[in-house]
Design a protein around this motif. Structure first.
Motif, PDB file in Angstrom:
ATOM      1  N   ARG A 146      35.721  56.803  39.966  1.00 42.93           N
ATOM      2  CA  ARG A 146      36.119  56.884  41.076  1.00 42.93           C
ATOM      3  C   ARG A 146      35.943  57.297  41.952  1.00 42.93           C
ATOM      4  N   THR A 147      34.552  57.853  42.131  1.00 41.01           N
ATOM      5  CA  THR A 147      33.316  57.707  42.904  1.00 41.01           C
ATOM      6  C   THR A 147      32.934  56.986  44.023  1.00 41.01           C
ATOM      7  N   LEU A 148      33.065  56.018  44.222  1.00 43.11           N
ATOM      8  CA  LEU A 148      32.675  55.023  44.931  1.00 43.11           C
ATOM      9  C   LEU A 148      33.727  54.227  45.353  1.00 43.11           C
ATOM     10  N   PRO A 149      35.243  54.101  46.279  1.00 44.84           N
ATOM     11  CA  PRO A 149      35.882  53.402  46.511  1.00 44.84           C
ATOM     12  C   PRO A 149      35.809  52.433  46.927  1.00 44.84           C
ATOM     13  N   PRO A 150      36.274  51.503  46.374  1.00 42.57           N
ATOM     14  CA  PRO A 150      35.599  49.535  46.759  1.00 42.57           C
ATOM     15  C   PRO A 150      35.608  49.812  48.475  1.00 42.57           C
ATOM     16  N   GLU A 151      35.145  48.843  49.480  1.00 37.65           N
ATOM     17  CA  GLU A 151      35.327  49.104  50.903  1.00 37.65           C
ATOM     18  C   GLU A 151      36.531  47.471  51.168  1.00 37.65           C
ATOM     19  N   PRO A 152      37.116  47.998  51.810  1.00 36.58           N
ATOM     20  CA  PRO A 152      37.916  46.398  52.411  1.00 36.58           C
ATOM     21  C   PRO A 152      37.501  44.939  52.862  1.00 36.58           C
ATOM     22  N   MET A 153      37.802  43.788  52.711  1.00 34.48           N
ATOM     23  CA  MET A 153      37.688  42.883  52.531  1.00 34.48           C
ATOM     24  C   MET A 153      38.103  41.038  52.819  1.00 34.48           C
ATOM     25  N   SER A 154      37.513  40.481  53.620  1.00 35.49           N
ATOM     26  CA  SER A 154      38.657  39.945  53.353  1.00 35.49           C
ATOM     27  C   SER A 154      39.177  39.164  52.035  1.00 35.49           C
ATOM     28  N   ALA A 155      40.218  38.322  52.724  1.00 32.94           N
ATOM     29  CA  ALA A 155      40.791  37.639  51.691  1.00 32.94           C
ATOM     30  C   ALA A 155      39.537  36.810  50.679  1.00 32.94           C
ATOM     31  N   TYR A 156      39.093  36.269  51.699  1.00 32.82           N
ATOM     32  CA  TYR A 156      38.235  35.318  51.066  1.00 32.82           C
ATOM     33  C   TYR A 156      36.976  35.863  50.231  1.00 32.82           C
ATOM     34  N   LYS A 157      36.856  36.483  50.734  1.00 31.26           N
ATOM     35  CA  LYS A 157      35.575  37.796  49.654  1.00 31.26           C
ATOM     36  C   LYS A 157      36.099  38.339  48.647  1.00 31.26           C
ATOM     37  N   TRP A 158      37.531  38.506  48.601  1.00 32.16           N
ATOM     38  CA  TRP A 158      37.915  39.110  46.986  1.00 32.16           C
ATOM     39  C   TRP A 158      38.525  37.749  46.435  1.00 32.16           C
ATOM     40  N   GLN A 159      38.442  36.614  47.170  1.00 37.52           N
ATOM     41  CA  GLN A 159      39.005  35.811  45.810  1.00 37.52           C
ATOM     42  C   GLN A 159      37.163  35.482  45.373  1.00 37.52           C
TER      43      GLN A 159
END
Length: 261
Positions: free
Chosen positions: A20-33
Motif C-alpha cells: 500500500r505504498t502508493l495509495p490511489p489518486e482521486p479521479m472523476s467517476a468517468y475515469k473510475w468507470q
C-alpha cells in the motif's frame, strides 16, 4: 503513465501483494468507470476488489458509490488452477521442454516448485504472443515467487530457461514486476539487467485498452486476431525469436484450416 494507469497498478499492488505504498489518486467517476472496465476485460476483478478495500478509509479516492456496490459483490479469488500440460509452438523447443520435464520428474532431487515457475513463465510468454502482455498471469508469477520463491532452485530454472532460449522473455517478465509491482531485483535472480523498453510496451498496451473501452469496441474476430498477431510479432521478436515466429505460423495455419472447414 496517466492517472488511470497509475491507479490501476496502485490498487493491484495492494490487492495482489499487500503493498500500500502508493495509495490511489482521486479521479472523476468517468475515469473510475474506465479503470473498472479495463480491470473487468483483463479478469482482474478479484485482486482489484481486495486492493480497493484496503483504501476504504481514504476518502480522497472519490470512488463512486455505484462502483463500490459492484466491487463489494465481486467474487472472491478462485482456488489455484489445476496444473496443465505446457507446450511451446516451436517443435524443436517443445521437444527440449518435455525432455526437461521428464528428466526432472525422474530426478533424485525433483523440484516441483521449479517446474511450476517454468510453467508460469511459459504461460506468460504464450499470453504475450497471442494477446499482448497479460497482467493476470504476471501477477500469478509474482505471487508465486513471493510465496514459493524460497523453494525454487533458481540455478536449475536459469539453466532450463537458457536451454529453451527464453532468457530475454523471462527477463522481460521480471522487469515488469520490478517496474510496475515494486519487486526488488534480488527476488528475481533470472533478471540480470533492466530493460527501458518494457515500460513503453506496457503503457502502449494500456493506452490501447483505454481506447477500446472508450469506443466500446467488440471482441476481436479470428481474422482480426491474426492481424493482431502480426502486429505483436515485431514487438516480442527480440525477446523470444524462435517461439514468436513459430507461434505466428501456428496461428496462421489454424486460421487457414478453420476457413477450409
Amino acid at each position: 503513465m496517466n492517472i488511470v494507469q497509475r491507479n490501476l497498478f496502485s490498487i493491484l499492488r495492494a490487492g495482489a501483494f499487500n503493498d500500500r505504498t502508493l495509495p490511489p489518486e482521486p479521479m472523476s467517476a468517468y475515469k473510475w468507470q474506465t479503470l473498472f472496465e479495463i480491470v473487468s476485460t483483463q479478469n482482474l476483478i478479484a485482486p482489484f476488489a481486495i486492493g480497493i478495500s484496503q483504501f476504504d478509509n481514504n476518502k480522497q479516492t472519490n470512488l463512486p458509490d455505484s462502483l463500490k456496490e459492484i466491487i463489494s459483490q465481486s467474487p472472491t479469488p478462485s482456488h489455484p488452477k489445476t496444473e496443465k500440460t505446457i507446450t511451446l509452438a516451436n517443435p524443436f523447443l517443445n521437444r527440449k521442454l518435455h525432455k526437461i520435464i521428464d528428466n526432472e520428474r525422474h530426478s533424485i532431487d525433483t523440484s516441483v516448485e521449479t517446474l511450476k515457475a517454468l510453467r508460469i513463465i511459459i504461460d506468460n510468454l504464450k499470453a504475450m504472443l497471442n494477446s499482448g502482455v497479460n497482467i493476470g498471469t504476471l501477477i500469478e508469477l509474482g505471487q508465486y515467487l513471493r510465496t514459493g520463491g524460497h523453494k525454487i532452485d533458481f540455478l536449475k530454472l536459469e539453466r532450463w530457461i537458457a536451454t529453451l532460449h527464453l532468457q530475454s522473455a523471462a527477463q522481460f517478465q521480471g522487469n515488469i514486476l520490478i517496474e510496475f509491482f515494486g519487486f526488488e531485483p534480488d527476488e528475481l535472480p533470472f533478471v540480470s539487467r533492466t530493460d527501458p523498453k518494457v515500460s513503453r510496451i506496457i503503457i502502449r498496451k494500456l493506452n490501447h485498452l483505454q481506447k477500446l473501452v472508450a469506443s466500446h469496441s467488440p471482441l476481436k474476430t479470428n481474422s482480426r486476431l491474426i492481424r493482431r498477431n502480426f502486429k505483436h510479432a515485431p514487438t516480442y521478436l527480440r525477446y523470444a525469436p524462435l517461439e514468436t515466429t513459430s507461434n505466428l505460423l501456428y496461428n496462421i495455419f489454424h486460421f487457414i484450416s478453420d476457413i477450409e472447414e
